[in-house]
Design an enzyme around this catalytic site. Structure first.
Site, PDB file in Angstrom:
ATOM      1  N   ILE A 174       5.295   4.549   5.993  1.00 13.56           N
ATOM      2  CA  ILE A 174       4.739   3.207   6.173  1.00 13.56           C
ATOM      3  C   ILE A 174       4.055   2.774   4.887  1.00 13.56           C
ATOM      4  O   ILE A 174       3.296   3.534   4.289  1.00 13.56           O
ATOM      5  CB  ILE A 174       3.716   3.176   7.332  1.00 13.56           C
ATOM      6  CG1 ILE A 174       4.397   3.484   8.662  1.00 13.56           C
ATOM      7  CG2 ILE A 174       3.016   1.818   7.401  1.00 13.56           C
ATOM      8  CD1 ILE A 174       3.428   3.567   9.841  1.00 13.56           C
ATOM      9  N   GLY A 185       6.783  -2.674   4.991  1.00 16.52           N
ATOM     10  CA  GLY A 185       6.904  -2.185   6.359  1.00 16.52           C
ATOM     11  C   GLY A 185       7.100  -0.692   6.474  1.00 16.52           C
ATOM     12  O   GLY A 185       6.305   0.093   5.965  1.00 16.52           O
ATOM     13  N   ILE A 229       4.433   6.728  -3.712  1.00 13.05           N
ATOM     14  CA  ILE A 229       5.862   6.664  -4.008  1.00 13.05           C
ATOM     15  C   ILE A 229       6.677   7.083  -2.781  1.00 13.05           C
ATOM     16  O   ILE A 229       6.271   7.959  -2.014  1.00 13.05           O
ATOM     17  CB  ILE A 229       6.214   7.562  -5.215  1.00 13.05           C
ATOM     18  CG1 ILE A 229       7.638   7.256  -5.721  1.00 13.05           C
ATOM     19  CG2 ILE A 229       6.029   9.033  -4.888  1.00 13.05           C
ATOM     20  CD1 ILE A 229       7.944   7.877  -7.073  1.00 13.05           C
ATOM     21  N   CYS A 241       5.155  10.074  -0.800  1.00 15.92           N
ATOM     22  CA  CYS A 241       3.904   9.447  -0.362  1.00 15.92           C
ATOM     23  C   CYS A 241       2.679  10.149  -0.935  1.00 15.92           C
ATOM     24  O   CYS A 241       1.575  10.047  -0.400  1.00 15.92           O
ATOM     25  CB  CYS A 241       3.827   9.372   1.151  1.00 15.92           C
ATOM     26  SG  CYS A 241       5.174   8.388   1.858  1.00 15.92           S
ATOM     27  N   PHE A 299      11.051   6.995  -1.070  1.00 17.67           N
ATOM     28  CA  PHE A 299      12.482   6.818  -1.328  1.00 17.67           C
ATOM     29  C   PHE A 299      13.107   6.026  -0.205  1.00 17.67           C
ATOM     30  O   PHE A 299      12.796   6.223   0.974  1.00 17.67           O
ATOM     31  CB  PHE A 299      13.186   8.176  -1.443  1.00 17.67           C
ATOM     32  CG  PHE A 299      14.692   8.070  -1.467  1.00 17.67           C
ATOM     33  CD1 PHE A 299      15.350   7.661  -2.616  1.00 17.67           C
ATOM     34  CD2 PHE A 299      15.450   8.350  -0.334  1.00 17.67           C
ATOM     35  CE1 PHE A 299      16.739   7.534  -2.645  1.00 17.67           C
ATOM     36  CE2 PHE A 299      16.828   8.230  -0.343  1.00 17.67           C
ATOM     37  CZ  PHE A 299      17.470   7.818  -1.510  1.00 17.67           C
ATOM     38  N   HIS A 300      14.003   5.111  -0.565  1.00 18.18           N
ATOM     39  CA  HIS A 300      14.826   4.398   0.404  1.00 18.18           C
ATOM     40  C   HIS A 300      16.289   4.629   0.050  1.00 18.18           C
ATOM     41  O   HIS A 300      16.643   4.633  -1.137  1.00 18.18           O
ATOM     42  CB  HIS A 300      14.545   2.903   0.384  1.00 18.18           C
ATOM     43  CG  HIS A 300      13.133   2.553   0.735  1.00 18.18           C
ATOM     44  ND1 HIS A 300      12.511   3.009   1.868  1.00 18.18           N
ATOM     45  CD2 HIS A 300      12.218   1.788   0.087  1.00 18.18           C
ATOM     46  CE1 HIS A 300      11.279   2.540   1.911  1.00 18.18           C
ATOM     47  NE2 HIS A 300      11.074   1.801   0.850  1.00 18.18           N
ATOM     48  N   GLY A 318       0.827  -1.189   0.000  1.00 15.68           N
ATOM     49  CA  GLY A 318       0.000   0.000   0.000  1.00 15.68           C
ATOM     50  C   GLY A 318       0.867   1.247   0.000  1.00 15.68           C
ATOM     51  O   GLY A 318       2.092   1.182   0.090  1.00 15.68           O
TER      52      GLY A 318
END
Length: 235
Positions: free
Chosen positions: A148, A160, A83, A178, A85-86, A80
């Site tokens: 999240i 997660g 968009i 997001c 960023f990590h 869910g």
């Protein structure tokens, strides 16, 4: 009397996003058949943008072809959320747990995930809050510090949450984080006056918050775990 429950935590360091995705799929399958206990992957990714199942490509503000020039990848997922960023210096937890076993619904699960980040921030004197209506994740004032995006399949969780310790916030300028326009992204480093410990310590503090809030009485730490154990490949 509450039955003691153990949480297995895989401390994995930096992991390529697709490898982490493959591992989660396998772990979910194993959790459904009770081959593994409730498990959390604790890691970070190289620079990576991910889109949720709603496929909101318009929230990527640069052509996909430009991402290589800034050293980032783009991946589509079944989680869910919008968009996000990590990247380096951002802590990530991927819980693979049975909500049925702990008696939680999806909404309560997400609320507890938010609380883990709120409590982690509070350890450093930072007052964070859950998102208001139309907002997701965890915020410090009007600045987002944690994201999240979860998936739940047959009561088993995957994907997660991500908490910004000290990532390069310039990466967030290339997206509408997001899907929420006109909001800033922040980090623990930016919000606290305290000297931060090592990222490993912060990861462990976050896991401790998670374990307590979800009622786990024991944490089993696993380090140097291969992305996919050899005996899983043939399955």
């Amino acid at each position: 009397m509450r039955v003691p429950r153990s949480l297995e935590v895989w401390k994995m360091g930096t992991v390529n996003y697709l490898n982490a995705l493959k591992l989660q799929d396998k772990l979910v399958s194993h959790r459904k058949t009770h081959k593994i206990p409730d498990t959390v992957l604790s890691l970070q990714h190289p620079p990576t943008y991910t889109l949720g199942k709603r496929r909101t490509d318009h929230n990527l503000l640069v052509p996909e072809s430009d991402l290589k020039t800034i050293g980032a990848e783009l991946h589509y997922t079944q989680r869910g959320g919008d968009i996000t960023f990590h990247g380096p210096n951002q802590a990530i937890l991927y819980p693979i747990i049975s909500l049925r076993d702990i008696g939680l619904g999806a909404r309560n699960y997400v609320e507890k995930l938010e609380l883990t980040m709120i409590e982690l921030a509070s350890l450093y004197g930072v007052k964070a809050r859950a998102g208001r209506v139309g907002e997701t994740g965890v915020w410090v004032g009007e600045r987002k510090i944690g994201a999240i995006g979860v998936r739940i399949s047959s009561g088993i969780t995957s994907h997660g949450l991500a908490f910004n310790i000290d990532p390069d916030l310039n990466y967030f300028k290339h997206i509408v984080p997001c899907g929420i326009a006109d909001k800033e992204v922040t980090s623990l480093r930016r919000e606290t006056d305290l000297v931060l410990p090592t990222e490993e310590v912060i990861h462990e503090q976050w896991i401790s918050c998670f374990a307590r809030l979800f009622g786990f009485s024991d944490i089993i730490w696993k380090e140097d775990t291969p992305i996919l154990p050899d005996n899983w490949e043939a399955e």
